[in-house]
Design a protein around this motif. Structure first.
Motif, mmCIF file in Angstrom:
data_model
loop_
_atom_site.group_PDB
_atom_site.id
_atom_site.type_symbol
_atom_site.label_atom_id
_atom_site.label_comp_id
_atom_site.label_asym_id
_atom_site.label_seq_id
_atom_site.Cartn_x
_atom_site.Cartn_y
_atom_site.Cartn_z
ATOM 1 N N UNK A 286 0.835 -1.207 0.000
ATOM 2 C CA UNK A 286 0.000 0.000 0.000
ATOM 3 C C UNK A 286 0.869 1.257 0.000
ATOM 4 N N UNK A 287 1.897 1.248 0.839
ATOM 5 C CA UNK A 287 2.780 2.401 0.935
ATOM 6 C C UNK A 287 3.463 2.671 -0.404
ATOM 7 N N UNK A 288 3.927 1.631 -1.063
ATOM 8 C CA UNK A 288 4.592 1.802 -2.357
ATOM 9 C C UNK A 288 3.643 2.397 -3.396
ATOM 10 N N UNK A 289 2.434 1.871 -3.452
ATOM 11 C CA UNK A 289 1.458 2.373 -4.423
ATOM 12 C C UNK A 289 1.100 3.828 -4.124
ATOM 13 N N UNK A 290 0.869 4.152 -2.863
ATOM 14 C CA UNK A 290 0.477 5.512 -2.506
ATOM 15 C C UNK A 290 1.629 6.499 -2.672
ATOM 16 N N UNK A 291 2.857 6.050 -2.442
ATOM 17 C CA UNK A 291 4.016 6.916 -2.713
ATOM 18 C C UNK A 291 4.091 7.241 -4.197
ATOM 19 N N UNK A 292 3.882 6.213 -5.017
ATOM 20 C CA UNK A 292 3.919 6.415 -6.462
ATOM 21 C C UNK A 292 2.824 7.374 -6.899
ATOM 22 N N UNK B 150 -1.601 5.625 3.999
ATOM 23 C CA UNK B 150 -1.486 4.188 4.276
ATOM 24 C C UNK B 150 -2.067 3.861 5.640
ATOM 25 N N UNK B 151 -1.736 4.693 6.619
ATOM 26 C CA UNK B 151 -2.269 4.493 7.968
ATOM 27 C C UNK B 151 -3.798 4.584 7.966
ATOM 28 N N UNK B 152 -4.327 5.598 7.282
ATOM 29 C CA UNK B 152 -5.780 5.770 7.215
ATOM 30 C C UNK B 152 -6.444 4.574 6.534
ATOM 31 N N UNK C 234 -9.124 2.095 8.307
ATOM 32 C CA UNK C 234 -10.454 1.915 7.705
ATOM 33 C C UNK C 234 -10.722 0.455 7.388
ATOM 34 N N UNK C 235 -9.719 -0.223 6.847
ATOM 35 C CA UNK C 235 -9.890 -1.633 6.485
ATOM 36 C C UNK C 235 -10.154 -2.486 7.723
ATOM 37 N N UNK C 236 -9.396 -2.265 8.768
ATOM 38 C CA UNK C 236 -9.587 -3.055 9.989
ATOM 39 C C UNK C 236 -10.963 -2.807 10.583
ATOM 40 N N UNK C 237 -11.382 -1.558 10.621
ATOM 41 C CA UNK C 237 -12.735 -1.253 11.139
ATOM 42 C C UNK C 237 -13.805 -1.948 10.304
ATOM 43 N N UNK D 58 -10.215 5.121 -2.682
ATOM 44 C CA UNK D 58 -11.204 6.046 -2.113
ATOM 45 C C UNK D 58 -10.542 7.110 -1.238
ATOM 46 N N UNK D 59 -9.574 6.698 -0.413
ATOM 47 C CA UNK D 59 -8.886 7.663 0.443
ATOM 48 C C UNK D 59 -8.088 8.649 -0.397
ATOM 49 N N UNK D 60 -7.455 8.161 -1.440
ATOM 50 C CA UNK D 60 -6.688 9.038 -2.324
ATOM 51 C C UNK D 60 -7.610 10.043 -3.018
#
Length: 193
Positions: A36-42, A54-56, A60-63, A86-88
């Protein structure tokens, strides 16, 4: 996208999280966070923003998994990808709604009639900045008005972040010195190079 292994392991993790297993939540984070971090950094080109998103996404996923919202556990990776998307998108919408600062030369347009001294100081600042080299003025505007980081400015202008930092500091010192000289004389002066 490479967020994790698809299949029975994903289904088991989703089921365990739905049943309240904290170890499964930790496993989910351990397995999916790097991808996730790699994709969001890109996608964002901003390491700090990517960390936050990534944290968000993981929270959200765990909830969501705790509430049992994922019906097909083997699709966990795709589910996380959708949450990240969605977060992005939400972040992009928030940024688009955020008001932008006016360029320095238009700052006086907002002054009220009883703000003569503030207007005069803005004029002095604009004059001091007018005496700065065009590239340095552009660096200052990108840093002070658009709140860009040195690396972002460097990428826009084809410079190194170190060069941007040095030029910004020199330009600020030069402009501040000219403003002090003008204020010490007791009246605005035409500031030249």
């Amino acid at each position: 996208m490479g967020l994790g292994l698809v299949g029975d392991d994903d289904a088991r993790i989703a089921e365990r999280i739905a049943n309240g297993d904290a170890d499964a939540e930790a496993e989910l984070v351990r397995r999916f966070r790097p991808g996730l971090l790699a994709v969001l950094r890109f996608r964002t080109r901003d390491p700090e923003l990517a960390q936050d998103l990534t944290q968000e996404v993981l929270i959200s996923a765990i909830r969501s998994l705790r509430d049992g919202r994922l019906r097909q556990g083997e699709r966990l990776a795709g589910y996380l990808h959708a949450i990240a998307r969605n977060h992005l998108a939400s972040h992009g919408r928030r940024e688009a709604r955020r008001p932008r600062a006016l360029p320095l030369e238009h700052a006086g347009d907002l002054a009220g009639p009883d703000e003569a001294r503030a207007r005069e100081n803005r004029q002095l600042a604009a004059q001091a900045l007018a005496g700065v080299e065009p590239l340095d003025r552009q660096i200052l505007e990108l840093a002070l008005v658009e709140c860009l980081k040195p690396a972002e400015i460097a990428a826009r202008l084809g410079l190194t972040p170190e060069a941007v930092g040095m030029r910004r500091l020199r330009a600020l010192r030069r402009a501040a010195s000219r403003m002090r000289e003008s204020l010490a004389s007791g009246r605005p002066q035409r500031l030249t190079k």
